[in-house]
Write an enzyme that holds these catalytic residues in place. Structure first.
Site, mmCIF file in Angstrom:
data_model
loop_
_atom_site.group_PDB
_atom_site.id
_atom_site.type_symbol
_atom_site.label_atom_id
_atom_site.label_comp_id
_atom_site.label_asym_id
_atom_site.label_seq_id
_atom_site.Cartn_x
_atom_site.Cartn_y
_atom_site.Cartn_z
ATOM 1 N N GLN A 185 -57.206 23.006 33.213
ATOM 2 C CA GLN A 185 -55.986 23.053 32.578
ATOM 3 C C GLN A 185 -56.464 23.601 31.317
ATOM 4 O O GLN A 185 -57.661 23.796 30.723
ATOM 5 C CB GLN A 185 -55.425 21.806 32.583
ATOM 6 N N HIS A 218 -60.407 23.759 30.076
ATOM 7 C CA HIS A 218 -61.163 22.686 30.365
ATOM 8 C C HIS A 218 -60.613 21.778 31.619
ATOM 9 O O HIS A 218 -59.706 21.868 32.198
ATOM 10 C CB HIS A 218 -60.805 21.684 29.068
ATOM 11 N N LYS A 235 -51.073 18.328 41.688
ATOM 12 C CA LYS A 235 -50.014 18.401 40.787
ATOM 13 C C LYS A 235 -49.249 19.989 40.766
ATOM 14 O O LYS A 235 -50.155 20.897 41.255
ATOM 15 C CB LYS A 235 -50.035 18.240 39.179
ATOM 16 N N HIS A 240 -53.756 23.827 27.156
ATOM 17 C CA HIS A 240 -52.551 23.142 26.742
ATOM 18 C C HIS A 240 -51.964 24.355 25.893
ATOM 19 O O HIS A 240 -52.734 25.217 25.131
ATOM 20 C CB HIS A 240 -52.580 22.143 25.973
ATOM 21 N N GLU A 286 -56.190 18.700 21.397
ATOM 22 C CA GLU A 286 -56.335 17.278 21.606
ATOM 23 C C GLU A 286 -58.101 17.115 21.441
ATOM 24 O O GLU A 286 -58.769 18.158 21.235
ATOM 25 C CB GLU A 286 -56.319 16.867 22.901
ATOM 26 N N ARG A 300 -51.646 23.834 34.676
ATOM 27 C CA ARG A 300 -52.962 23.629 35.620
ATOM 28 C C ARG A 300 -52.902 24.666 36.639
ATOM 29 O O ARG A 300 -52.149 25.268 36.662
ATOM 30 C CB ARG A 300 -52.506 22.350 36.303
ATOM 31 N N LYS A 332 -50.165 21.047 22.088
ATOM 32 C CA LYS A 332 -51.046 19.775 22.476
ATOM 33 C C LYS A 332 -52.495 19.873 22.113
ATOM 34 O O LYS A 332 -53.487 19.903 23.222
ATOM 35 C CB LYS A 332 -50.745 19.490 23.908
ATOM 36 N N SER A 364 -57.466 18.048 36.435
ATOM 37 C CA SER A 364 -57.193 19.399 36.979
ATOM 38 C C SER A 364 -58.014 20.550 35.914
ATOM 39 O O SER A 364 -58.363 20.279 34.697
ATOM 40 C CB SER A 364 -55.774 19.733 36.752
#
Length: 450
Positions: free
Chosen positions: A137, A303, A328, A139, A164, A322, A162, A135
């Site tokens: 998205q 991203h 989702k 964070h 990453e 998202r 989050k 997706s």
């Protein structure tokens, strides 16, 4: 680079302080280096069967594992996240969960990590095998994560941020961060369907802002992207269908569709027909990584992973906002409000690894967050004995390539390491690798260097 980052050199730091409970009926101290049985996630976007790097790793580590050729094997989780806790393979039956083992042995995290993160492993380590796009998205940062978790715990399962990092195992493609304004303006000129959704006023504002101050650019970019993402479904579906038809006709005639990013648009539309996220390719950089290259995704960075295999490390969280390319829950308003609207070229999204000054086999990816650091360890075939050196924090080791016998005074017995093996190493412990002849090894090590 300070010596704390030289995590591949030989030499042993002291064993961790604190109690070492004797196991019943055992004459040795509690093992502090041991294999893990990891958690597999079968999300629909994953590669299927043994085409998946995740399935390959699982199958290689445990030849008795059953791999369904039609099942997607999307993610391998290595760590102690509550929704994917690993099993400690130290001879107990049934095995203990890593999270509860760490709660009983907090000193094994290392004193700094234990103090900074409340006795919890601060990172989650993963392997991803991406067949279709994930997706669009971002964070949240810690402040927003806490707010979203309090308001909507069913959608935002914890209160942590989050950040990453993804490191490519195979050629890897993703969307990351906003493109330079000039590139977006060119798409607004060349893709009339995009301009229709953004609106003439917002498009002209972005085009004018290109020569002004960065704050003006970010504000104009925010307006443009929000106008796009908030488009009425009937409107964007109509424009998307027109765009897909136009590009398909051009491609059928052998015409160049690069001005409309045609190949990627058709691929995403084939995966997610009628999805507003298909238009995100005109705003976000397409980043292509070769094996060993990485991208770091800070809080609020838009991203989406598109295809390929990677290892990924993140703060121990499962929070994702998202807005497209997904079946989702989507939260367009939150995403558009939270994003970092700073444009930058795709080349700026590639995060460099630094070779350790203490061990030429170790390459370190040290992001600007305290929660995790990743290491790539490339042991040449000429080396027969290699020492995984001590760190002042717990770490998780993943074997990607090669075989070895692993020995440690903190392990119950000798361990066989092969592709897919995952080993937990407590703070201040070492492990010797006795390599198979003429093979070499590739490993990744996740840790938290404070």
């Amino acid at each position: 680079m300070t010596s704390r980052k030289g995590a591949g050199h030989a030499g042993r730091a002291g064993a961790p302080r604190g109690s070492r409970r004797e196991r019943k009926g055992a004459h040795m101290a509690e093992p502090r280096v041991f294999p893990l049985r990891c958690t597999v996630r079968n999300y629909a976007w994953g590669q299927r069967g043994l085409r998946s790097a995740v399935a390959q790793l699982v199958s290689s580590a445990d030849p008795s594992a059953s791999i369904d050729p039609e099942q997607p094997y999307a993610e391998l989780w290595m760590g102690a996240h509550p929704s994917g806790d690993n099993a400690v393979l130290d001879g107990r039956d049934p095995p203990q969960a890593l999270g509860s083992w760490l709660a009983e042995h907090p000193a094994c995290l290392g004193s700094k990590v234990c103090e900074a993160f409340g006795g919890r492993l601060p990172f989650l380590f993963k392997v991803l095998s991406v067949r279709t796009a994930l997706s669009i998205q971002a964070h949240p940062n810690k402040e927003l994560a806490a707010k979203l978790h309090a308001q909507f715990p069913q959608h935002y399962p914890d209160a942590n941020h989050k950040p990453e990092m993804a490191i490519a195992l195979t050629p890897f493609e993703g969307l990351c961060g906003f493109r330079p304004v000039e590139e977006i303006a060119a798409f607004l000129r060349d893709v009339p369907e995009l301009r229709a959704l953004v609106g003439e006023v917002a498009a002209e504002q972005l085009e004018r802002s290109a020569s002004h101050d960065p704050r003006g650019v970010s504000a104009a970019l925010r307006v443009c992207f929000t106008c796009l993402m908030k488009s009425e479904k009937e409107t964007f579906t109509q424009q998307l269908n027109m765009l897909v038809e136009r590009i398909s006709q051009q491609a059928a005639k052998g015409q160049d569709t690069s001005a409309s990013n045609g190949d990627l648009l058709l691929r995403l539309h084939d995966q997610f027909p009628g999805d507003i996220g298909c238009f995100s390719i005109y705003f976000l950089n397409v980043v292509r990584l070769e094996p060993g290259e990485a991208m770091f995704l800070a809080a609020n960075e838009p991203h989406a992973y598109l295809q390929g295999d990677c290892v990924e490390c993140m703060a121990c969280s499962d929070n994702t906002v998202r807005a497209g390319l997904t079946p989702k829950f989507i939260d367009v308003l939150t995403l558009c409000e939270m994003l970092n609207y700073t444009p930058a070229p795709s080349s700026s999204k590639i995060f460099p690894a630094v070779q350790s000054p203490l061990d030429p086999s170790v390459f370190i990816y040290d992001p600007p967050v305290p929660d995790f650091t990743l290491m790539r360890i490339e042991i040449p075939s000429s080396i027969k004995l290699y020492l995984i050196s001590a760190l002042d924090c717990a770490s998780i080791l993943l074997v990607i390539q090669g075989t070895a016998r692993g020995t440690s005074t903190a392990a119950t017995s000798e361990m066989t390491l092969r592709r897919g093996s995952v080993i937990f190493m407590s703070a201040n412990e070492i492990m010797s690798l006795h390599l198979a002849p003429s093979e070499g090894m590739l490993l990744f090590r996740a840790c938290c260097l404070l």
